[in-house]
Each structure stands twice: as C-alpha cells, then as structure tokens.
Scaffold this motif. Sequence first.
Motif, PDB file in Angstrom:
ATOM      1  N   SER A  64     -21.820 -62.479  -7.195  1.00 29.56           N
ATOM      2  CA  SER A  64     -23.237 -62.795  -6.954  1.00 29.56           C
ATOM      3  C   SER A  64     -23.989 -63.005  -8.267  1.00 29.56           C
ATOM      4  CB  SER A  64     -23.904 -61.677  -6.138  1.00 29.56           C
ATOM      5  OG  SER A  64     -24.094 -60.511  -6.922  1.00 29.56           O
ATOM      6  N   GLN A  65     -23.628 -62.244  -9.299  1.00 27.52           N
ATOM      7  CA  GLN A  65     -24.253 -62.420 -10.609  1.00 27.52           C
ATOM      8  C   GLN A  65     -23.860 -63.759 -11.234  1.00 27.52           C
ATOM      9  OE1 GLN A  65     -26.564 -59.996 -12.036  1.00 27.52           O
ATOM     10  NE2 GLN A  65     -26.394 -59.657  -9.839  1.00 27.52           N
ATOM     11  N   LEU A  66     -22.603 -64.166 -11.046  1.00 21.18           N
ATOM     12  CA  LEU A  66     -22.161 -65.466 -11.539  1.00 21.18           C
ATOM     13  C   LEU A  66     -22.932 -66.585 -10.843  1.00 21.18           C
ATOM     14  CD1 LEU A  66     -20.111 -67.107 -13.273  1.00 21.18           C
ATOM     15  CD2 LEU A  66     -18.601 -67.079 -11.282  1.00 21.18           C
ATOM     16  N   SER A 110     -24.198 -65.109 -21.333  1.00 16.54           N
ATOM     17  CA  SER A 110     -24.028 -64.077 -20.298  1.00 16.54           C
ATOM     18  C   SER A 110     -22.808 -64.366 -19.434  1.00 16.54           C
ATOM     19  CB  SER A 110     -25.288 -64.002 -19.422  1.00 16.54           C
ATOM     20  OG  SER A 110     -26.408 -63.617 -20.179  1.00 16.54           O
ATOM     21  N   GLU A 111     -22.586 -65.651 -19.111  1.00 16.17           N
ATOM     22  CA  GLU A 111     -21.415 -66.008 -18.310  1.00 16.17           C
ATOM     23  C   GLU A 111     -20.117 -65.721 -19.065  1.00 16.17           C
ATOM     24  OE1 GLU A 111     -20.923 -69.442 -15.993  1.00 16.17           O
ATOM     25  OE2 GLU A 111     -23.041 -69.640 -15.448  1.00 16.17           O
ATOM     26  N   CYS A 112     -20.139 -65.923 -20.384  1.00 12.60           N
ATOM     27  CA  CYS A 112     -18.944 -65.624 -21.198  1.00 12.60           C
ATOM     28  C   CYS A 112     -18.505 -64.179 -20.972  1.00 12.60           C
ATOM     29  CB  CYS A 112     -19.251 -65.824 -22.682  1.00 12.60           C
ATOM     30  SG  CYS A 112     -19.109 -67.519 -23.261  1.00 12.60           S
ATOM     31  N   PHE A 113     -19.452 -63.264 -21.097  1.00 12.32           N
ATOM     32  CA  PHE A 113     -19.134 -61.846 -20.972  1.00 12.32           C
ATOM     33  C   PHE A 113     -18.882 -61.453 -19.517  1.00 12.32           C
ATOM     34  CE2 PHE A 113     -21.593 -62.013 -24.968  1.00 12.32           C
ATOM     35  CZ  PHE A 113     -20.634 -61.495 -25.815  1.00 12.32           C
ATOM     36  N   LEU A 115     -17.527 -63.275 -17.147  1.00 14.08           N
ATOM     37  CA  LEU A 115     -16.180 -63.699 -16.757  1.00 14.08           C
ATOM     38  C   LEU A 115     -15.128 -62.720 -17.267  1.00 14.08           C
ATOM     39  CD1 LEU A 115     -16.464 -67.558 -17.312  1.00 14.08           C
ATOM     40  CD2 LEU A 115     -16.245 -66.376 -15.124  1.00 14.08           C
ATOM     41  N   ALA A 116     -15.382 -62.135 -18.446  1.00  9.64           N
ATOM     42  CA  ALA A 116     -14.466 -61.112 -18.967  1.00  9.64           C
ATOM     43  C   ALA A 116     -14.530 -59.854 -18.102  1.00  9.64           C
ATOM     44  CB  ALA A 116     -14.828 -60.772 -20.414  1.00  9.64           C
ATOM     45  N   VAL A 117     -15.721 -59.468 -17.661  1.00  7.19           N
ATOM     46  CA  VAL A 117     -15.874 -58.304 -16.775  1.00  7.19           C
ATOM     47  C   VAL A 117     -15.163 -58.558 -15.450  1.00  7.19           C
ATOM     48  CG1 VAL A 117     -17.527 -56.879 -15.513  1.00  7.19           C
ATOM     49  CG2 VAL A 117     -18.046 -57.598 -17.845  1.00  7.19           C
ATOM     50  N   MET A 118     -15.268 -59.786 -14.936  1.00 10.92           N
ATOM     51  CA  MET A 118     -14.597 -60.133 -13.683  1.00 10.92           C
ATOM     52  C   MET A 118     -13.079 -60.049 -13.832  1.00 10.92           C
ATOM     53  SD  MET A 118     -17.031 -63.316 -12.451  1.00 10.92           S
ATOM     54  CE  MET A 118     -16.233 -63.581 -10.868  1.00 10.92           C
ATOM     55  N   ALA A 119     -12.568 -60.455 -14.998  1.00 10.93           N
ATOM     56  CA  ALA A 119     -11.122 -60.345 -15.246  1.00 10.93           C
ATOM     57  C   ALA A 119     -10.692 -58.881 -15.294  1.00 10.93           C
ATOM     58  CB  ALA A 119     -10.768 -61.046 -16.557  1.00 10.93           C
ATOM     59  N   TYR A 120     -11.503 -58.051 -15.944  1.00 10.00           N
ATOM     60  CA  TYR A 120     -11.199 -56.617 -16.005  1.00 10.00           C
ATOM     61  C   TYR A 120     -11.234 -55.997 -14.613  1.00 10.00           C
ATOM     62  CZ  TYR A 120     -11.823 -51.631 -16.918  1.00 10.00           C
ATOM     63  OH  TYR A 120     -11.700 -50.253 -16.913  1.00 10.00           O
ATOM     64  N   PRO A 210     -14.261 -62.501 -25.344  1.00  9.23           N
ATOM     65  CA  PRO A 210     -14.058 -62.467 -23.889  1.00  9.23           C
ATOM     66  C   PRO A 210     -12.748 -63.108 -23.441  1.00  9.23           C
ATOM     67  CG  PRO A 210     -16.298 -63.130 -24.407  1.00  9.23           C
ATOM     68  CD  PRO A 210     -15.536 -63.145 -25.689  1.00  9.23           C
ATOM     69  N   VAL A 211     -12.351 -64.207 -24.110  1.00  4.45           N
ATOM     70  CA  VAL A 211     -11.086 -64.868 -23.744  1.00  4.45           C
ATOM     71  C   VAL A 211      -9.910 -63.931 -23.974  1.00  4.45           C
ATOM     72  CG1 VAL A 211      -9.474 -66.690 -24.435  1.00  4.45           C
ATOM     73  CG2 VAL A 211     -11.864 -67.242 -24.028  1.00  4.45           C
ATOM     74  N   ALA A 212      -9.961 -63.148 -25.065  1.00  2.00           N
ATOM     75  CA  ALA A 212      -8.885 -62.192 -25.344  1.00  2.00           C
ATOM     76  C   ALA A 212      -8.786 -61.150 -24.237  1.00  2.00           C
ATOM     77  CB  ALA A 212      -9.137 -61.509 -26.688  1.00  2.00           C
ATOM     78  N   ILE A 213      -9.950 -60.680 -23.758  1.00  2.00           N
ATOM     79  CA  ILE A 213      -9.962 -59.717 -22.650  1.00  2.00           C
ATOM     80  C   ILE A 213      -9.385 -60.347 -21.385  1.00  2.00           C
ATOM     81  CG2 ILE A 213     -11.453 -58.366 -21.118  1.00  2.00           C
ATOM     82  CD1 ILE A 213     -13.342 -57.966 -23.470  1.00  2.00           C
ATOM     83  N   ILE A 214      -9.764 -61.597 -21.125  1.00  6.41           N
ATOM     84  CA  ILE A 214      -9.284 -62.295 -19.925  1.00  6.41           C
ATOM     85  C   ILE A 214      -7.770 -62.498 -19.989  1.00  6.41           C
ATOM     86  CG2 ILE A 214      -9.354 -64.507 -18.706  1.00  6.41           C
ATOM     87  CD1 ILE A 214     -12.345 -64.661 -19.516  1.00  6.41           C
ATOM     88  N   ILE A 215      -7.275 -62.937 -21.139  1.00  6.98           N
ATOM     89  CA  ILE A 215      -5.834 -63.166 -21.285  1.00  6.98           C
ATOM     90  C   ILE A 215      -5.056 -61.863 -21.134  1.00  6.98           C
ATOM     91  CG2 ILE A 215      -4.026 -63.832 -22.918  1.00  6.98           C
ATOM     92  CD1 ILE A 215      -5.966 -65.929 -24.028  1.00  6.98           C
TER      93      ILE A 215
END
Length: 312
Positions: A64-66, A110-113, A115-120, A210-215
């Motif tokens: 919903s935040q995205l 904000s979307e960058c971070f 998306l990383a939270v969503m991956a976590y 954030p990409v590192a967290i996602i990967i």
Amino acid sequence: MAWENSTFNSDFILLGIFNHSPTHTFLFFLVLAIFSVAFMGNSVMVLLIYLDTQLYTPMYFLLSQLSLMDLMLICTTVPKMAFNYLSGSKSISMAGCATQIFFYTSLLGSECFLLAVMAYDRYTAICHPLRYTNLMSPKICGLMTAFSWILGSTDGIIDAVATFSFSYCGSREIAHFFCDFPSLLILSCNDTSIFEKVLFICCIVMIVFPVAIIIASYARVILAVIHMGSGEGRRKAFTTCSSHLMVVGMYYGAALFMYIRPTSDRSPTQDNMVSVFYTILTPMLNPLIYSLRNKEVTRAFMKILGKGKSGE
C-alpha cells in the motif's frame, strides 16, 4: 542577491516532449490514458488494503505504501505536463519547479528504500517463518517504512536546496516535461562539477545499498525455495517473489540509467523517454503486476465489488 537577481526573476520554460502534430497528439492522449490507469490502479490498491482486514499484514502494508508513492509520483509530473500542453503555456514558476524537484526526488528515494524493506519482508517470511511475526511486527514494519519516507524526503530537500543555490542567468528552457535537477544543472552559469560528484556518490549510496539488500535477501530466498519440500509452497513463494523482482528490475534499471551518468553525457531525448517509463509506465504496471498475480488482492477486490452490488 545574485540568487534573487539571476534565479527568481522569471519562470522556467518546460519544452515538453509533445508538439501538436497528429502523431504527438495521439501519444499525448495515450500518456493521459496510462496516467488514468495508473491513478485508478494505485488508488484501488491503497483502498483495498485499507478496507480489507485480511490484508492487514506487513507485505500488504508495504504494498500500500508503494502504491501511495506511485500515486504521488504520477501526480507530481503528469497534471502539469497535461495543463501546459492543453493550454499552450510552457512556463513553470520557481516555486512550482522547486516543488516538483522535492516531491519527485523524495518519492524516488523513498521507493529505493521501500523496495529493500519489501525484499527483507519476503526474506523473513520465507526463510524464518516461525520468527516472522517478531521480525516484522507492526512496530518494526512501521519504523522501517517511516525511515524510507524520511530518508527519501531528506534527499529531496538536499537536492532542491542545492539545485537552487546555483545561478541561472542564461537560457531558462528545460528540455524536459517536468523539473528534474540534472536538466536544470545544465542551464546553470556556475560550476556544478563538485555538486555533480557529490550527487553521484549520493546516488550510488541510495541505489547500491538497497540493491545489495535486495540481492542478499533474494539469494537466501532462492536457496530456501529450492530446498522446499512442498511444490505448492515453492510455487507460491516464486510467484510472490517474481512479482517483486519484476518491479525492482524496472525501477532500478531506469534509475541507474538516469542518475549514474554525468551531465555531459545526457541526451534530452533519452532522458525524456526513460523518465516517461519510470514516472508513468512503472506506476501503472506495479498494481497490475501485484494484483494479477495475487489471489488475496483479487479476492479482496471481488469482495468489495460484491458489497457494492448488494448495497444497490
């Protein structure tokens, strides 16, 4: 005083991407149609998740935040572009330009971070299901989301203030359909090389971290899914994660192309095309990707429709 004399005496001119030829008129109304779909799709996603209590989970809260960020993003750029095209006016005030830069940059950051939270979130749900309620409690989820908004807004403030700390004493024609700070820096009569280097470092931090967290998250998720004994569980995990990875790929691919390149290597045509992709097309595709591949969202939508019909 130099700031006031050279920067605030007149408006900027947005050259836009469309003229009034038949082809461009068609493309303009196509963009308006995409904007309408994106506006409706993201609005519906926010409302569905808010109205359906079965969607009160961390994953759907983040979704919903995205959708809210995408909704604000398209409303930051497209309405002004449409007004200028239909009215024949190409001007934008300094306040309007600064506002666009702030909201546009803040929402992208904000979307960058987020998306990383969503991956976590997906990592904890699949790799640590028994600890998921503790690792992604409403408080922790809310704090991570708040930090995403705060970090993005901080970046927006810095970029807006820094951009208008330069003097603009030459041409005021921006080769874009909205105010984007790289396009403005080209017009500055000051040396912006130091700021561009700092900007490059900030972009690296805001994108690469954030990409590192996602990967890292999805590397662990893939390993966990491969070792799953249940075929149904494996299918569900891949469906959920592939939706997120599609969004991540579209978003970060365009962001890397736009903001990692130096100003001297920029082409207005390329910048406009990529900007249309991730400011209009991506916000339209996000709710479609998540809703079409998600039975819970489809169920919630049908449930709301059913209530509406029964109320009639």
